[in-house]
Enzyme design. Structure first.
Site, PDB file in Angstrom:
ATOM      1  CE1 TYR A  29     -27.257  94.557  14.782  1.00 25.42           C
ATOM      2  CE2 TYR A  29     -28.155  93.668  17.012  1.00 25.42           C
ATOM      3  CZ  TYR A  29     -27.105  94.323  16.081  1.00 25.42           C
ATOM      4  OH  TYR A  29     -26.135  94.691  17.007  1.00 25.42           O
ATOM      5  CE  LYS A  79     -26.525 100.087  15.067  1.00 22.65           C
ATOM      6  NZ  LYS A  79     -27.243  98.824  15.059  1.00 22.65           N
TER       7      LYS A  79
HETATM    8  C1  LIG Z   1     -27.739  97.656  15.857  1.00 20.53           C
HETATM    9  C2  LIG Z   1     -28.854  97.084  15.839  1.00 20.53           C
HETATM   10  C3  LIG Z   1     -29.665  96.586  16.855  1.00 20.53           C
HETATM   11  C4  LIG Z   1     -29.121  96.488  18.581  1.00 20.53           C
HETATM   12  O1  LIG Z   1     -28.826  97.925  18.899  1.00 20.53           O
HETATM   13  P1  LIG Z   1     -27.739  98.307  19.755  1.00 20.53           P
HETATM   14  O2  LIG Z   1     -28.066  99.762  19.848  1.00 20.53           O
HETATM   15  O3  LIG Z   1     -26.555  98.165  19.337  1.00 20.53           O
HETATM   16  O4  LIG Z   1     -27.872  97.679  21.094  1.00 20.53           O
HETATM   17  C5  LIG Z   1     -30.927  95.983  16.756  1.00 20.53           C
HETATM   18  N1  LIG Z   1     -31.369  95.640  15.742  1.00 20.53           N
HETATM   19  C6  LIG Z   1     -30.932  96.453  14.379  1.00 20.53           C
HETATM   20  C7  LIG Z   1     -31.290  96.018  13.050  1.00 20.53           C
HETATM   21  C8  LIG Z   1     -29.512  97.088  14.586  1.00 20.53           C
HETATM   22  O5  LIG Z   1     -28.994  97.269  13.425  1.00 20.53           O
END
Ligand SMILES: *Cc1c(COP(=O)(O)O)cnc(C)c1O
Length: 379
Positions: free
Chosen positions: A98, A195
């Site tokens: 990421y 997510k």
């Molecule tokens: C979005 C995401 C992050 C970071 O998370 P935030 O809530 O945006 O700070 C880390 N790892 C993965 C795989 C992600 O999709």
């Protein structure tokens, strides 16, 4: 308790003062003490808040861990893990990472003297070769973003066990409904709660789950000292989201399969990256360590040029062009011009992020409507 029951009930008890079945939003910064130190377990909301406590317990239960810790964002939870280390320590990480994780590792923590090595973890031998007596953390992400590669968590755990090396897994793409890294030997599970766990594109949050009491205590110390904790309103929204996690993931998986199979047979589509397709290079590992293949996928358009990809993105109606993933609504992204634009073209191409690569977060809408939207855009 089975997963669906935990999703509905874990961590949540009727409010003792009123019987409210839903955990109240304890919108308070402080708690009255009868005498100095004589309190009900709550002193100040950076340290503890009852709404957050309920969510932390729920997340721990869903990951089969003993301790959950919530953070203001996914990045803040990653930040807390790296703060377990000290200058001179080494981290071995996936090379297909990421973007925000790569950025915090190299731009924030490298200047503090922590060393990061990025290796292709599809072959665990590469991890074995990168581990030295200074390695203190192995950071895994699986499935990876955006090419949905799969890392064999149990195989990596064999390399870290008994060696004073923590194994952390970013489980954001799978969610605990589809994969539980703790059961495969991980010490720390990390989530961007933003997510699938939140699931409704209305909250930004992060979380860690661990089993070891001493490790939980160190992380709680960092959580409280550094202070990137989420507010009770956001914790409430995620508690609400969790109650349908198993239902949403079932539909994400079913729609994901329908979309992946549709794309795989479409004459205008080049490659399709979805771990549920038998032709996916890591399909066997995915089948072993995941309970479903999810709704995240990427594909390329035949000829692989940027123009076709941009035309597709303009034409789609149900899939919205946006960063992020894991919400009920279908989203699409173009890594080459969005998330991965800062990576030089040659380097991008090498990891599969070619000009026409499009990433889909397939939502929980009606599958036939989604296929019709894609069909029209590809036409
Ligand atoms: C979005 C995401 C992050 C970071 O998370 P935030 O809530 O945006 O700070 C880390 N790892 C993965 C795989 C992600 O999709």
């Amino acid at each position: 308790m089975n997963f669906a029951t935990k999703a509905v009930h874990a961590g949540v008890e009727p409010d003792p003062s009123t019987g409210a079945i839903m955990t109240p939003i304890f919108q308070t910064s402080t708690y009255v003490q009868a005498a100095p130190g004589d309190h009900k377990g709550y002193e100040y909301s950076r340290t503890h808040n009852p709404t957050r406590t309920a969510l932390q317990k729920a997340l721990a239960a869903l990951e089969n861990g003993r301790h959950g810790l919530c953070f203001a964002t996914g990045m803040a939870s990653i930040d807390a893990v790296v703060k377990l280390l000290k200058p001179g320590d080494e981290v071995v990480s996936t090379n297909d990472l990421y973007g925000g994780t790569y950025r915090i590792f190299t731009k924030i923590f490298e200047p503090f003297g922590i060393r990061f090595k990025f290796v292709d973890m599809e072959d665990p031998a590469n991890v074995a070769a990168a581990i030295t007596d200074k390695t203190r953390l192995v950071w895994v992400e699986t499935p990876t973003n955006p090419t949905l590669r799969i890392v064999d968590i149990a195989a990596i755990a064999k390399l870290t066990k008994g060696k004073n090396i923590l194994l952390a897994v970013d489980n954001t793409f799978a969610s605990p409904a589809l994969q539980n890294p703790m059961d495969l030997g991980a010490d720390i599970v990390m989530h961007s709660v933003t997510k699938f766990l939140g699931g409704h594109s209305d909250v930004v949050m992060g979380a860690l789950v661990v089993n070891d009491d001493a490790l939980a205590e160190r992380l709680a110390f960092i959580q409280n000292s550094c202070g990137a904790t989420p507010g009770p309103q956001d914790c409430f929204l995620v508690l609400r989201g969790l109650k349908t996690l198993h239902l949403r993931m079932e539909r994400h998986c079913a729609n994901g399969q329908a979309v992946a199979e549709f794309l795989a047979q479409h004459p205008k589509v080049g490659k399709v990256y979805w771990p549920g397709l038998p032709g996916h290079p890591n399909h066997a590992v995915a089948k072993r360590q995941m309970r479903g293949f999810g709704g995240m996928m990427s594909f390329t358009i035949k000829g692989d040029n940027m123009e076709d990809a941009l035309h597709f993105l303009r034409t789609c109606k149900l899939f919205s062009l946006a960063e992020s993933l894991g919400g009920v609504e279908s989203l699409m992204g173009h890594p080459a011009s969005m998330t991965h634009a800062s990576i030089p073209r040659e380097e991008r191409q090498r990891t599969g992020v070619t000009d026409s690569l499009i990433r889909l977060s397939v939502g929980v809408e009606d599958a036939a409507d989604l296929l019709a939207d894609l069909q029209a855009a590809l036409g």
